[in-house]
Motif scaffolding. Structure first.
Motif, short mmCIF file in Angstrom:
data_model
loop_
_atom_site.label_atom_id
_atom_site.label_comp_id
_atom_site.label_asym_id
_atom_site.label_seq_id
_atom_site.Cartn_x
_atom_site.Cartn_y
_atom_site.Cartn_z
N ASP A 141 2.26 -34.33 -22.83
CA ASP A 141 3.55 -35.02 -22.86
C ASP A 141 3.50 -36.24 -23.77
O ASP A 141 4.47 -36.57 -24.44
N THR A 142 2.35 -36.91 -23.75
CA THR A 142 2.17 -38.10 -24.57
C THR A 142 0.81 -38.07 -25.25
O THR A 142 -0.19 -37.69 -24.62
N VAL A 143 0.77 -38.47 -26.50
CA VAL A 143 -0.48 -38.57 -27.25
C VAL A 143 -0.48 -39.92 -27.95
O VAL A 143 0.50 -40.28 -28.62
N LYS A 144 -1.55 -40.67 -27.79
CA LYS A 144 -1.61 -42.02 -28.37
C LYS A 144 -2.92 -42.22 -29.11
O LYS A 144 -3.98 -41.78 -28.66
N VAL A 145 -2.83 -42.87 -30.26
CA VAL A 145 -4.00 -43.23 -31.05
C VAL A 145 -4.09 -44.75 -31.10
O VAL A 145 -3.14 -45.42 -31.54
N ASP A 146 -5.21 -45.31 -30.64
CA ASP A 146 -5.44 -46.75 -30.72
C ASP A 146 -6.40 -47.04 -31.86
O ASP A 146 -7.52 -46.49 -31.90
N VAL A 147 -5.97 -47.90 -32.80
CA VAL A 147 -6.85 -48.36 -33.87
C VAL A 147 -7.53 -49.62 -33.36
O VAL A 147 -6.87 -50.55 -32.87
N LEU A 148 -8.85 -49.66 -33.42
CA LEU A 148 -9.62 -50.76 -32.82
C LEU A 148 -10.17 -51.70 -33.89
O LEU A 148 -10.55 -51.27 -34.98
N ASP A 149 -10.24 -52.98 -33.52
CA ASP A 149 -10.86 -53.94 -34.44
C ASP A 149 -12.36 -53.94 -34.19
O ASP A 149 -12.86 -53.25 -33.29
N PRO A 150 -13.14 -54.70 -34.98
CA PRO A 150 -14.60 -54.69 -34.81
C PRO A 150 -15.08 -55.06 -33.41
O PRO A 150 -16.18 -54.67 -33.00
N ALA A 151 -14.25 -55.82 -32.66
CA ALA A 151 -14.63 -56.21 -31.30
C ALA A 151 -14.24 -55.16 -30.27
O ALA A 151 -14.50 -55.32 -29.07
N GLY A 152 -13.60 -54.08 -30.72
CA GLY A 152 -13.20 -53.03 -29.79
C GLY A 152 -11.85 -53.25 -29.17
O GLY A 152 -11.44 -52.49 -28.29
N GLN A 153 -11.13 -54.26 -29.64
CA GLN A 153 -9.81 -54.53 -29.13
C GLN A 153 -8.77 -53.70 -29.90
O GLN A 153 -8.99 -53.33 -31.05
N VAL A 154 -7.65 -53.41 -29.22
CA VAL A 154 -6.62 -52.59 -29.85
C VAL A 154 -5.91 -53.39 -30.94
O VAL A 154 -5.28 -54.42 -30.67
N LEU A 155 -6.00 -52.91 -32.15
CA LEU A 155 -5.36 -53.55 -33.30
C LEU A 155 -3.95 -53.00 -33.49
O LEU A 155 -3.02 -53.73 -33.84
N ARG A 156 -3.82 -51.68 -33.22
CA ARG A 156 -2.53 -51.02 -33.39
C ARG A 156 -2.51 -49.74 -32.57
O ARG A 156 -3.50 -49.00 -32.53
N SER A 157 -1.42 -49.50 -31.88
CA SER A 157 -1.27 -48.25 -31.13
C SER A 157 -0.23 -47.38 -31.82
O SER A 157 0.87 -47.87 -32.15
N ILE A 158 -0.58 -46.13 -32.03
CA ILE A 158 0.31 -45.18 -32.70
C ILE A 158 0.67 -44.08 -31.71
O ILE A 158 -0.20 -43.36 -31.22
#
Length: 221
Positions: free
Chosen positions: A123-140
């Motif tokens: 139903d939902t698919v999400k891609v999280d782009v992570l920064d070097p610290a492992g934090q979410v930089l952008r969610s697609i």
């Protein structure tokens, strides 16, 4: 009469598929079987002839052995033809972008491509782009997706709309269906540099990702 009994027993044992050497071809087995069967029929006791069901069973066994060998030959020929066709197709791949299993997004000139492989409909698919610290930089958000492979692109911007530097960024993919997690595998994009083929095995040089087997390709971009 003793000779006849001995011949019958020997023929039945020899005609059995389990006693035939695997190194003997089906043609040799069939020829040997037919000679023994004829000899058995010629020397059988007229007062106690061979049972029809026994003879039918023996013929069926030798036919099965011959059929299996022919099937194996056909499968081998088909596999060889498939490998040749695969090698010819692979020669067209250098310069093409493909998706293989991996969690890296290679951002170049403000754009990056990736993919997701889903084990089931989601139903939902999400891609999280992570920064070097492992934090979410952008969610697609990719929304609703069917099982299988689908691709996506990232415009190289963070959640605030600011462009980030080109380079390799890590991603994490998640998917759900009816509130339950769906197995999702991250796919990374790579350009095929060259193709090699040896003994029917096709290997693709994917640059920094190294060499991958043809079977590792999930999709083409």
């Amino acid at each position: 009469m003793t000779t006849v009994s001995s011949t019958t027993s020997s023929s039945a044992a020899t005609g059995s598929a389990s006693s035939v050497s695997s190194a003997t071809s089906a043609a040799d087995q069939e020829d040997r079987f037919m000679k023994l069967l004829v000899a058995q029929m010629q020397n059988q006791d007229p007062l106690n002839p061979m049972d029809n069901s026994q003879m039918t069973s023996q013929i069926a066994q030798i036919n099965t052995v011959g059929g299996i060998e022919k099937l194996n030959t056909t499968v081998t020929q088909l596999l060889s033809a498939f490998n040749n066709m695969q090698s010819q197709s692979a020669l067209q791949l250098p310069g093409r972008d493909v998706l293989v299993e991996g969690s890296t997004l290679a951002l170049q000139n403000g754009s990056a491509a990736g993919g997701v492989s889903l084990a089931a409909d989601a139903d939902t698919v999400k891609v999280d782009v992570l920064d070097p610290a492992g934090q979410v930089l952008r969610s697609i958000s990719l929304g609703k997706s069917s099982a299988g492979v689908r691709s996506f692109t990232w415009d190289g911007k963070d959640s605030s709309g600011n462009a980030v530097a080109d380079g390799n960024w890590q991603m994490r993919v998640t998917a759900t269906a009816n509130g339950k997690a769906v197995d999702a595998t991250a796919l990374t994009a790579a350009k095929v540099q060259s193709v090699t083929s040896k003994d029917g095995d096709t290997e693709l040089d994917l640059g920094s990702l190294g060499s991958k087997a043809w079977s590792a390709i999930q999709s083409f971009l």
